[in-house]
Write an enzyme that holds these catalytic residues in place. Structure first.
Site, PDB file in Angstrom:
ATOM      1  CE  LYS A 158      -7.914  -3.299  -2.541  1.00  0.00           C
ATOM      2  NZ  LYS A 158      -9.122  -2.846  -1.624  1.00  0.00           N
TER       3      LYS A 158
ATOM      4  CB  SER B  10      -0.891   0.085   1.155  1.00  0.00           C
ATOM      5  OG  SER B  10      -1.635   1.315   1.482  1.00  0.00           O
TER       6      SER B  10
ATOM      7  NE  ARG C  41     -10.029  -0.414   7.336  1.00  0.00           N
ATOM      8  CZ  ARG C  41      -9.509  -0.834   8.434  1.00  0.00           C
ATOM      9  NH1 ARG C  41      -9.959  -1.721   9.392  1.00  0.00           N
ATOM     10  NH2 ARG C  41      -8.525  -0.033   8.910  1.00  0.00           N
TER      11      ARG C  41
ATOM     12  CE1 TYR D 135      -6.663   4.391  -0.277  1.00  0.00           C
ATOM     13  CE2 TYR D 135      -4.353   3.554   0.484  1.00  0.00           C
ATOM     14  CZ  TYR D 135      -5.797   3.481   0.630  1.00  0.00           C
ATOM     15  OH  TYR D 135      -6.281   2.452   1.418  1.00  0.00           O
TER      16      TYR D 135
ATOM     17  NE  ARG E 269     -11.412   3.460   7.404  1.00  0.00           N
ATOM     18  CZ  ARG E 269     -10.593   2.916   6.742  1.00  0.00           C
ATOM     19  NH1 ARG E 269      -9.252   2.941   7.452  1.00  0.00           N
ATOM     20  NH2 ARG E 269     -10.605   3.063   5.592  1.00  0.00           N
TER      21      ARG E 269
ATOM     22  CG  HIS F  73     -11.397   0.064   1.491  1.00  0.00           C
ATOM     23  ND1 HIS F  73     -10.922   0.692   0.466  1.00  0.00           N
ATOM     24  CD2 HIS F  73     -10.715   0.220   2.578  1.00  0.00           C
ATOM     25  CE1 HIS F  73      -9.746   1.460   0.938  1.00  0.00           C
ATOM     26  NE2 HIS F  73      -9.426   0.750   2.259  1.00  0.00           N
TER      27      HIS F  73
ATOM     28  CD  GLN G 257      -3.440   1.266  -2.077  1.00  0.00           C
ATOM     29  OE1 GLN G 257      -2.465   1.279  -1.536  1.00  0.00           O
ATOM     30  NE2 GLN G 257      -4.495   1.654  -1.743  1.00  0.00           N
TER      31      GLN G 257
END
Length: 375
Positions: free
Chosen positions: A251, A107, A278, A130, A165, A275, A128
């Site tokens: 994704k 990540s 989440r 972001y 969260r 996810h 991955q």
């Protein structure tokens, strides 16, 4: 490892060995955790009709994805802030990917750099992303991943903004962690975790440290909040397609129309995921989204799947409904939390053995036959 034959056994032991803030970060979803739990419930509703009297079977789980053959259709999903959950987790997970010949996805907000992950994972490393708001940061991150030998770029689409969260807020989880009496007290009663932390040091967003003026976790965490996410669009995806030469996967897709547009904009794979529950507590379960997306995609590109997998039976369920490959995040971290360095490999063994056992029970020798046994 006979004392831990199921992922749920690893989960229970990890809860006893991790500080409560690390456990909450790993286990929680968002809202009331309904989306997280619904992933499991919906998977459990997928049933098979076994066939017997097939004689000796030798199920094969080898799977080719983007030109590379893996020993089983199960990969290690990207997880953020892994070093908070278990110190040194990214190295252990990456080495598991190399040793077991499965994909490992680093990540952007993991706690290893692309350069280190590429060295540990070998040809099994993925990255991955972001999406950074600054195009120059994006270009540099993508180039670093390519130079490090990470073969596949996974662009996360399902974080247009941070989710609430609430359980994490109540646990006072902060990035970077605030070293106060509460944190010290929680760590003190978890000696295995604390020993690992002392050996590894405090977790850092190593992939992003090059983009902050002062190399500190506080500054890098500020960069994450201010400079990542909220900008992914079809035009942005077009730019990534130009900058990345290897396989490109999007994704977090739950809608067939989004899947179609991803293909139109050059995606080489669609990753169906909510996810892990989440992001949106009212989101549909990933397994409920899988069938309609698989029907629309019609095998033009591979479909990847995650969210809710706890057993090889769950892997079989997803493959039967149209996935080409499955990924799991929490099970591998449960393994590390429960057993330390040996835990990730044991988690994979549980998942793989569960898949082959399911194939035996259904009377199928190949993964593409699983769909024929759906009830």
């Amino acid at each position: 490892m006979d004392d831990f034959p199921a992922i749920s056994d690893l989960e229970k032991r990890a809860k006893r060995r991790l500080p409560s803030f690390a456990w909450v970060y790993l286990s929680s979803g968002t809202g009331d955790d309904r989306a997280r739990d619904h992933n499991r419930d919906a998977l459990a509703e997928v049933r098979f009709r076994p066939q017997f009297l097939k004689g000796p079977l030798e199920p094969s789980t080898k799977t080719t994805l983007f030109g590379q053959t893996y020993d089983t259709p199960i990969g290690i999903a990207p997880v953020g802030l892994t070093g908070l959950i278990w110190p040194g987790a990214d190295e252990l997970l990456a080495r598991t990917g190399a040793t077991k010949n499965i994909p490992y996805v680093l990540s952007t907000v993991g706690t290893a750099s692309p350069e280190d992950a590429g060295r540990w994972a070998g040809t099994n490393g993925w990255f991955q992303l972001y999406p950074p708001r600054d195009p120059s940061v994006r270009t540099d991150l993508v180039q670093r991943a390519a130079n490090a030998g990470l073969t596949t770029l996974v662009v996360t689409a399902d974080v247009p903004a941070p989710s609430r969260r609430e359980r994490q807020r109540k646990a006072h989880i902060r990035v970077p962690p605030t070293i106060d009496l509460r944190l010290v007290a929680e760590a003190a009663i978890r000696p295995a975790w604390t020993k690992a932390l002392l050996a590894e040091g405090m977790p850092r967003f190593r992939a992003l440290e090059a983009y902050v003026d002062e190399n500190s976790m506080k500054n890098t965490a500020g960069f994450v909040g201010a400079k990542l996410g909220g900008t992914l669009s079809w035009d942005y995806l077009d730019q990534l397609r130009i900058e990345w030469d290897g396989p490109l996967v999007v994704k977090g897709i739950l809608d067939p129309d989004d899947a179609e547009r991803c293909i139109e904009h050059g995606a080489d794979g669609i990753w169906v995921s909510n996810h892990g529950g989440r992001q949106l507590d009212g989101a549909i379960a990933s397994i409920d989204a899988l069938g309609p997306i698989a029907e629309r995609v019609a095998r033009r590109v591979p479909i990847l799947f995650d969210s809710g997998i706890r057993d090889g039976l769950d892997v079989a369920r997803a493959l039967a409904l149209g996935a080409d490959f499955c990924f799991a995040g929490r099970p591998f971290l449960f393994g590390l939390g429960a057993l330390g360095s040996a835990g990730a490999e044991h988690a994979l063994d549980i998942l793989h053995d569960g898949l082959t056992t399911t194939m035996h029970q259904l009377g199928v020798a190949s993964l593409d036959q699983l769909a024929t046994r759906l009830a």
